[in-house]
Design an enzyme around this catalytic site. Structure first.
Site, PDB file in Angstrom:
ATOM      1  N   ARG A   1     -25.317  15.957 -95.342  1.00 44.13           N
ATOM      2  CA  ARG A   1     -25.960  14.826 -94.661  1.00 44.13           C
ATOM      3  C   ARG A   1     -27.453  14.908 -94.933  1.00 44.13           C
ATOM      4  O   ARG A   1     -28.020  16.007 -95.023  1.00 44.13           O
ATOM      5  CB  ARG A   1     -25.722  14.887 -93.150  1.00 44.13           C
TER       6      ARG A   1
ATOM      7  N   GLU B   1     -30.271   6.367 -94.546  1.00 44.57           N
ATOM      8  CA  GLU B   1     -29.486   5.562 -95.504  1.00 44.57           C
ATOM      9  C   GLU B   1     -29.369   4.130 -95.009  1.00 44.57           C
ATOM     10  O   GLU B   1     -29.224   3.931 -93.801  1.00 44.57           O
ATOM     11  CB  GLU B   1     -28.088   6.175 -95.634  1.00 44.57           C
TER      12      GLU B   1
ATOM     13  N   HIS C   1     -24.459   8.015-101.486  1.00 49.89           N
ATOM     14  CA  HIS C   1     -23.463   8.570-100.548  1.00 49.89           C
ATOM     15  C   HIS C   1     -22.045   8.234-101.005  1.00 49.89           C
ATOM     16  O   HIS C   1     -21.289   7.554-100.309  1.00 49.89           O
ATOM     17  CB  HIS C   1     -23.724   8.038 -99.120  1.00 49.89           C
TER      18      HIS C   1
HETATM   19  O1  GLV Z   1     -19.736  11.633 -96.331  1.00 47.43           O
HETATM   20  C1  GLV Z   1     -18.571  11.460 -96.252  1.00 47.43           C
HETATM   21  C2  GLV Z   1     -17.758  12.061 -95.230  1.00 47.43           C
HETATM   22  O2  GLV Z   1     -18.300  12.717 -94.328  1.00 47.43           O
HETATM   23  O3  GLV Z   1     -16.540  11.902 -95.289  1.00 47.43           O
END
Ligand code: GLV
Length: 332
Positions: free
Chosen positions: A249, A278, A296
């Site tokens: 993250r 984001e 992402h």
């Molecule tokens: O980032 C993607 C997830 O956490 O599945």
């Protein structure tokens, strides 16, 4: 291909266990077809009522909820569901869910890390290779028509045999380690506890790990303990040839410091799939050839979404039949 053949034959919606859906994006739409024959799905998106009155109206009957991708699931929403026992998170990270509320109420949670681990790990390794070998830069060079007019002499770094530190050795981190071992890298890791029976060496804190690594790969969950775990000191310890990769993250890294350090050459490069705000990405990074950016998407393959849908189905089936769940997320 998974088989979702009806294992039990239900006569009507009234016989089916009730499952609530929390905002399904289009790439998960097959999930509805998979689940519909087996569960009575409640989807506030199908109702003209506002979500909160829809939830209050069905609250008592809902024991399981599917929380898709990163839509926030707050204590206020959870409070509308007094009978809730299970959250099936269709994501690996669960930082969008109020974990404290779940812990207090004893709500069980499953996440998607088993379904996503291999693809997320492939993406992390791809970012590392790209940063080291400047593949995206080379691609831009060719597309800009520069090859016939000048030679591309920019040098990358060898990736094999580097010392790689993995922050967070869950399923994704472990898959990253396995892959990079095959490149001859030496692998060390940091996590809350040392893992028994793991062939990689353990560092109890991230600063020591950074000092001993040429590249750091972030695969851990975002929690209050891990927010900005990668700060000024850790980045300085990684050093001016060090590379940082983030598929966890964005807020694991103090992004403002990272940007400054990349601009000033305090660290060697970065491969980032996730960002603090984001979809905003710091524009200063756009000019840097030692930085590779992706939106992402580390887990986005058709196979991983198929595996996710199967996992969601399996967990709901298991829950309503009192069988063991897969991929339980331990709320601490
Ligand atoms: O980032 C993607 C997830 O956490 O599945």
């Amino acid at each position: 291909m998974a088989s979702y053949a009806n294992q039990e034959c239900f006569q009507s919606n009234d016989d089916l266990p009730i499952v609530l859906l929390h905002r399904l994006p289009s790439f998960n739409s097959p999930l509805k077809d998979i689940l519909q024959p087996h569960f009575h799905l409640l989807d506030p998106a199908d109702s003209p009522e506002p979500a909160s009155s829809f939830l209050s109206c069905h609250a008592k009957s809902v024991r399981a909820l599917i929380c898709v991708y990163n839509t926030p699931l707050s204590a206020a929403t959870l409070n509308l569901l007094p009978s809730l026992e299970l959250i099936v998170a269709a994501s690996a990270g669960v930082d969008h869910i109020d974990l404290e509320e779940c812990r207090c109420r004893g709500i069980i949670m499953t996440n998607a890390s088993t379904a996503f681990a291999e693809d997320a790990a492939d993406h992390a390794v791809a970012l590392l290779i790209d940063v080291c070998r400047r593949i995206s830069t080379a691609d831009r060079f060719v597309r800009a028509g520069l090859w016939p007019v000048k030679r591309d002499c920019s040098l990358g770094f060898k990736m094999g045999r580097k010392r790689v530190g993995i922050v967070g050795l869950g399923r994704i981190g472990f898959e990253v380690g396995k892959r990079l071992e095959a490149f001859g890298c030496s692998i060390a890791y940091n996590s809350r506890k040392k893992k028994p029976s793991v062939p990689f060496s353990y560092h109890a804190n991230v600063l020591d790990l950074a000092e001993d690594s040429d590249a750091l790969i972030l695969c851990c969950s975002l929690t209050e303990q891990t927010r900005h775990i990668i700060n000024k000191d850790v980045l300085e310890a990684l050093g001016k040839e060090g590379v940082i990769i983030n598929v966890g993250r964005g807020a694991l890294i103090d992004e403002k410091v990272l940007v400054q350090f990349l601009l000033r050459g305090v660290i060697g490069g970065a491969g980032l799939d996730v960002f603090e705000n984001e979809p905003d990405v710091p524009r200063e990074l756009f000019e840097l050839d030692n930085v590779v950016l992706s939106p992402h998407r580390a887990i986005f393959t058709s196979e991983s979404l198929e595996a996710l849908h199967e996992l969601v189905f399996t967990n709901l089936k298991a829950f309503f039949s009192n069988k063991p769940l897969q991929s339980v997320f331990q709320i601490e």
